[in-house]
Enzyme design. Structure first.
Site, PDB file in Angstrom:
ATOM      1  NE  ARG A   1       0.585 -27.417  -4.365  1.00 39.20           N
ATOM      2  CZ  ARG A   1      -0.392 -28.305  -4.520  1.00 39.20           C
ATOM      3  NH1 ARG A   1      -1.589 -27.902  -4.939  1.00 39.20           N
ATOM      4  NH2 ARG A   1      -0.195 -29.585  -4.255  1.00 39.20           N
TER       5      ARG A   1
ATOM      6  CG  ASP B   1      -4.297   8.714   4.573  1.00 35.66           C
ATOM      7  OD1 ASP B   1      -3.442   9.616   4.581  1.00 35.66           O
ATOM      8  OD2 ASP B   1      -4.563   8.010   3.571  1.00 35.66           O
TER       9      ASP B   1
ATOM     10  CG  LEU C   1       4.126  18.930   2.569  1.00 36.90           C
ATOM     11  CD1 LEU C   1       5.457  19.425   2.021  1.00 36.90           C
ATOM     12  CD2 LEU C   1       3.057  20.017   2.468  1.00 36.90           C
TER      13      LEU C   1
ATOM     14  CB  ALA D   1       4.367   8.306 -11.011  1.00 36.19           C
TER      15      ALA D   1
END
Length: 509
Positions: A298, A173, A91, A214
């Site tokens: 770094r 998809d 869904l 959201a």
């Protein structure tokens, strides 16, 4: 000994090809059959030029070699797997896009020619969109025609990817919530020799569902709507599709994975697809919803900056470490405050969340002294610092601590070869970037498993590999990525792509 080459075409340029002819003796036992073919010449690249996530970029069939790729073949197929179609099922707001993009990123890193096809992208490029397009069974004639047109366009593009671009793994998809639709996909692609694997994403955890909703409401589908209007529209789409949802069951006689609550439970049925699918399943077991950012920095400086001598930080390096700690903590706090001040529904889309820094931030460092010592100021704040052996920098071998001119003088032929392919080339008794990427794979999976903010303090060589994975860089770009001590690299996660921001560390006040 049997003829390995004729036994299996996959060994042509891959595992086992070195046994066909006696190896030429040399500093690094060079192959007589090239493992890497059609390699592009490396060009310079910095983070400003590769700050776009390449996970959706095209797969160049002539020169496609990925950083984590173990070998290449004439057909382009790896792991004896043939062609596979992965079909997402679920869904709306059940993490299907997140899964498709994550699988694409990981399998591309392994060298598999992968592409994800998203129904939402096809819809966004269309015109005259009917109002009921979002339903798996539209109620209007216009809606039925529109959805069928997009579906056929997607299927044709998937077929072209397999047939014209030598694609190996396609990811479809879309909702695919009806049994009849899944059966039709299985029939269509099985007839042309493509194996079909379904991944059903099920979300019952309310916290995961709320965040997925959201995130969905941030998409173009809900652009221009108020928060309340967007929620109402989403709930309408969900309620329209729920009656048609048929969960996958054994009686469908399909191969599938049930992926429940983002990996809290995984059920696999009829996995007949072999090693590659097993790699995907293992990856899914490690995948989690990201709530934090990844930061790259770094280590501080030492007096001579030597590889052979494991030096301690000098005064400048200690100052850098203090400033780095203050800057990172300030940045995370600012992001959290911005979240509180925002009226966006996305709880932690940019990496901020509500936990205490002592529990929500973790620092990984390499095993060398100055790398670990750069993180000591974080330890004093009560933040967990871990030395990771996987972050051991690239071993330069015989060229350790030599200047470019000294390397050219001492190893002239090797130096010329290294310029042609700096990613795969090994100097005598050294590692290549490819060796580094392969041994760092467990750390990549752990990074996918972690939902916290992560600060990684390491040598530039290991940062290149990590950045290359998260931003889907090629092995041409990766060795030339430039990380400087005055920049903090911040990578944020979203379902469709990752984003990067370069932050100036205030080393001078």
């Amino acid at each position: 000994m049997p003829n390995v080459l004729s036994d299996d075409e996959e060994l042509l340029n891959g595992l086992g090809s070195e046994i066909m002819k006696p190896s030429r003796q040399g500093n690094h036992m060079a192959r007589t059959v090239k493992r890497w073919v059609n390699k592009e010449r490396a060009t310079t690249a910095d983070l400003k030029n590769v700050n776009i996530d390449g996970v959706h970029g095209p797969v160049n069939t002539e020169s496609y070699i990925s950083p984590g790729q173990l070998y290449s073949t004439d057909s382009g197929n790896l792991f004896h797997a043939g062609r596979i179609l992965v079909v997402l099922v679920g869904l709306p707001a059940t993490s299907k896009t997140l899964l498709s993009v994550a699988i694409t990123r990981y399998t591309r890193w392994l060298g598999v020619r992968t592409k994800s096809f998203h129904f939402s992208e096809y819809k966004e490029s269309a015109k005259n969109i009917p109002s009921d397009y979002f339903c798996v069974v539209p109620t209007s004639k216009e809606g039925v025609a529109f959805v069928e047109k997009l579906r056929m366009q997607m299927l044709n593009d998937i077929l072209a990817f397999f047939n014209d671009l030598s694609g190996q793994l396609a990811i479809y998809d879309a909702l695919n919530i009806r049994k009849i639709d899944r059966k039709n996909l299985e029939t269509t692609f099985s007839e042309i020799g493509v194996k079909v694997l379904f991944i059903e994403s099920i979300v019952s955890d309310q916290e995961i569902m709320n965040r997925n909703i959201a995130l969905a409401l941030e998409s173009n589908d809900y652009k221009g709507l108020s928060t309340d209007e967007a929620i109402d529209e989403y709930m309408r789409r969900l309620s329209v599709n729920e009656p048609y949802y048929e969960m996958m069951t054994h009686d469908e006689e399909l191969s599938y994975i049930k992926y429940i609550n983002l990996g809290k439970q995984i059920i696999v049925k009829d996995n007949i697809h072999g090693y590659l699918v097993n790699k995907i399943v293992f990856f899914l077991m490690n995948l989690r919803q990201k709530k934090g950012c990844v930061y790259f920095a770094r280590c501080g400086t030492s007096d001579k900056d030597n590889y052979i001598h494991d030096e301690e930080l000098n005064e400048e390096g200690i100052h850098y470490s203090q400033v780095l700690k203050d800057f990172v903590l300030q940045r995370i706090k600012q992001k959290r405050q911005a979240k509180k001040n925002s009226d966006s529904l996305v709880e932690v889309i940019d990496g901020s969340h509500d936990e205490d820094l002592k529990t929500s931030l973790i620092v990984w460092t390499g095993p060398r002294k100055r790398t670990h010592d750069t993180a000591l100021f974080f330890s004093k704040e009560g933040i967990k610092v871990q030395q990771r052996s996987e972050l051991r920098q690239l071993n330069p071998g015989s060229i350790a601590d030599l200047t470019d001119q000294q390397i050219m003088d001492k190893f002239p032929s090797e130096y010329k070869e290294s310029l042609k392919d700096p990613y795969h080339f090994r100097f005598p008794r050294a590692e290549s970037y490819h060796d580094l990427a392969v041994r760092m794979e467990p750390l990549l999976l752990e990074m996918e498993h972690t939902s916290k903010d992560i600060l990684i303090i390491a040598h530039e060589s290991t940062l290149r590999v990590l950045y290359g994975y998260l931003m889907a860089c090629t092995c041409v770009e990766l060795p030339n990525l430039n990380f400087t001590r005055d920049k903090l690299v911040e990578i944020s996660f979203s379902p469709f792509c990752n984003t990067v921001e370069l932050l100036n560390i205030p080393l001078t006040s």
